[in-house]
Design a protein around this motif. Sequence first.
Motif, mmCIF file in Angstrom:
data_model
loop_
_atom_site.group_PDB
_atom_site.id
_atom_site.type_symbol
_atom_site.label_atom_id
_atom_site.label_comp_id
_atom_site.label_asym_id
_atom_site.label_seq_id
_atom_site.Cartn_x
_atom_site.Cartn_y
_atom_site.Cartn_z
ATOM 1 N N TYR A 257 0.827 -1.209 0.000
ATOM 2 C CA TYR A 257 0.000 0.000 0.000
ATOM 3 C C TYR A 257 0.861 1.258 0.000
ATOM 4 N N VAL A 258 1.959 1.251 0.727
ATOM 5 C CA VAL A 258 2.856 2.405 0.720
ATOM 6 C C VAL A 258 3.382 2.645 -0.689
ATOM 7 N N LEU A 259 3.797 1.586 -1.373
ATOM 8 C CA LEU A 259 4.281 1.725 -2.746
ATOM 9 C C LEU A 259 3.170 2.215 -3.675
ATOM 10 N N LEU A 260 1.962 1.696 -3.476
ATOM 11 C CA LEU A 260 0.824 2.160 -4.282
ATOM 12 C C LEU A 260 0.558 3.637 -4.039
ATOM 13 N N PHE A 261 0.644 4.064 -2.795
ATOM 14 C CA PHE A 261 0.402 5.469 -2.470
ATOM 15 C C PHE A 261 1.455 6.371 -3.103
ATOM 16 N N ILE A 262 2.679 5.898 -3.174
ATOM 17 C CA ILE A 262 3.764 6.699 -3.762
ATOM 18 C C ILE A 262 3.582 6.846 -5.260
ATOM 19 N N PHE A 263 3.192 5.763 -5.946
ATOM 20 C CA PHE A 263 3.186 5.764 -7.403
ATOM 21 C C PHE A 263 1.800 5.941 -8.024
ATOM 22 N N ASN A 264 0.741 5.716 -7.260
ATOM 23 C CA ASN A 264 -0.611 5.872 -7.818
ATOM 24 C C ASN A 264 -1.534 6.316 -6.686
ATOM 25 N N ARG A 265 -1.426 7.579 -6.335
ATOM 26 C CA ARG A 265 -2.109 8.070 -5.146
ATOM 27 C C ARG A 265 -3.624 7.991 -5.269
ATOM 28 N N ASP A 266 -4.164 8.248 -6.452
ATOM 29 C CA ASP A 266 -5.628 8.204 -6.620
ATOM 30 C C ASP A 266 -6.169 6.812 -6.324
ATOM 31 N N LEU A 267 -5.515 5.783 -6.864
ATOM 32 C CA LEU A 267 -5.961 4.419 -6.611
ATOM 33 C C LEU A 267 -5.760 4.045 -5.149
ATOM 34 N N LEU A 357 4.438 -5.313 -9.459
ATOM 35 C CA LEU A 357 3.480 -4.364 -8.888
ATOM 36 C C LEU A 357 3.881 -2.926 -9.169
ATOM 37 N N LEU A 358 5.154 -2.606 -9.011
ATOM 38 C CA LEU A 358 5.587 -1.231 -9.268
ATOM 39 C C LEU A 358 5.400 -0.873 -10.732
ATOM 40 N N ASN A 359 5.658 -1.814 -11.615
ATOM 41 C CA ASN A 359 5.413 -1.567 -13.029
ATOM 42 C C ASN A 359 3.926 -1.351 -13.282
ATOM 43 N N LEU A 360 3.099 -2.140 -12.600
ATOM 44 C CA LEU A 360 1.644 -2.009 -12.757
ATOM 45 C C LEU A 360 1.158 -0.667 -12.218
ATOM 46 N N PHE A 361 1.705 -0.252 -11.088
ATOM 47 C CA PHE A 361 1.286 1.014 -10.483
ATOM 48 C C PHE A 361 1.698 2.211 -11.350
ATOM 49 N N GLN A 362 2.818 2.103 -12.042
ATOM 50 C CA GLN A 362 3.324 3.226 -12.838
ATOM 51 C C GLN A 362 2.906 3.171 -14.298
ATOM 52 N N GLY A 363 2.603 1.956 -14.807
ATOM 53 C CA GLY A 363 2.380 1.771 -16.240
ATOM 54 C C GLY A 363 1.129 2.458 -16.750
ATOM 55 N N HIS A 364 1.172 2.779 -18.030
ATOM 56 C CA HIS A 364 0.018 3.407 -18.690
ATOM 57 C C HIS A 364 -0.642 2.372 -19.604
ATOM 58 N N TYR A 365 -1.331 1.427 -18.984
ATOM 59 C CA TYR A 365 -1.963 0.356 -19.744
ATOM 60 C C TYR A 365 -3.442 0.669 -19.953
ATOM 61 N N SER A 369 -8.648 1.081 -13.375
ATOM 62 C CA SER A 369 -7.997 1.050 -12.068
ATOM 63 C C SER A 369 -8.488 -0.129 -11.235
ATOM 64 N N THR A 370 -9.734 -0.534 -11.458
ATOM 65 C CA THR A 370 -10.268 -1.697 -10.743
ATOM 66 C C THR A 370 -9.494 -2.960 -11.114
#
Length: 424
Positions: A257-267, A357-365, A369-370
């Motif tokens: 969750y910390v990594l998600l918050f850093i790289f994809n704050r909205d999600l 996960l970090l690639n998923l959080f940062q990637g533009h696929y 978001s769900t």
Amino acid sequence: MELWSSIPKEVINFVLVLLFSFSLGMEQHKQSIANTDKKVFGTDRTFTFFGLLGYVLLLPSKDQLWPFLIGFVVIACFMMIFYLMRIREDGQYGLTTVMLGLLVYTFPLLIDRSPLWISLLIFVVVLILAEIKKPLQNLSAQVSETEFITLAKFITIAFIVLPSLPNEDLSPMIPVSPYRIWLAVVVVSAVSYFSYLLRRYMFPKASLILSGILGGLYSSMVTTIILAKQSKEKKYSPQMYAGAIIIASAMMYFRVYVLLFIFNRDLALASWLYFLLLFLVSMTTGYFLYKRGEKVHGDKTAAFSNSNPLEFKVAVVFAGLYLLFSAVTQFMVTQFGAAGLTALSFIVGFTDITPFLLNLFQGHYSITSTMVLIATMQVMVSNNILKCAYARLWSTVETTKWTWRGFGIVIALNVAVILLLYLL
């Protein structure tokens, strides 16, 4: 606030100078009482006079600093005479008293020319450093020569390599830039390095449950293997080892969750309740198992490996995995859509999940978001299943039984969250 703003700045500065000077004088007085063989240059009043002298010489001529500089030279000469005499008579080479005296004298200039928060920050730092001499000496005795190399590595990857990398996507098939790849390396390295410092210097003899927490911050998979192997030594009951393993996995949810918050704050803000629920249930389950078990014999500490978390080859491997997962994820999403990402996330869970996960959080696929959140939850389910397998491989039969029971609760809740996300 109105009362504070009505007080003249000169009065505030005078009070702060007086407080700073007197505090350091008191600290030196205490040192002279505690160490009768150590000579100090004055105590309470002397240091207070230093600060007042600097304030007085600075007050009438703030645009012309020559009176203040002359006073500094005079104070420095007195301090030098004291230092040379102490060396000749007692063989003491410590410069702490000399430096504190000079800092006290220059504090009026600092508080007059700098923002108030800077002055107060230096005030606090000097007071703390003057007070914690013994703990610092003990810490220095524990630090090996490799720690400075480790620190240099972290500074290099975070503040030298990262800013120099381009922030443009490598190709349409690999929608990530070198900057984002290395940023992921830096963030993960920072979390691992912080956990390593806590474990080695703050809690070198951590209890089993604390070892699970700190180890989980670094790597829940590595912690599971270590605890599973240690369970064969039978210093603790199987329930306690199982509880510590589950707690380490609870930290995985916190770390992700910390990594998600850093790289994809909205999600992260939209999904905090799911992560909180999984974290709390995992922690509660682990703690319940831990408290249920009774220690058989041995001490209350758990030995963990203090290996360097910033090996350069580890960073290179992580960057390579990140790049690989970026290409594979882009291919699976492009060719098979959400189904491809779901299948990939299940498989990746049996490997190192962080690069994916970090690639998923940062990637533009081209996925919602769900679906990113579902893939995140799925990869952690697979990872927990892998930990169950490791527990069976490395631990005792009894520890495996309690570990599987704990993971059964956690995995069931994780799957329930995935099904809920599909229904939304």
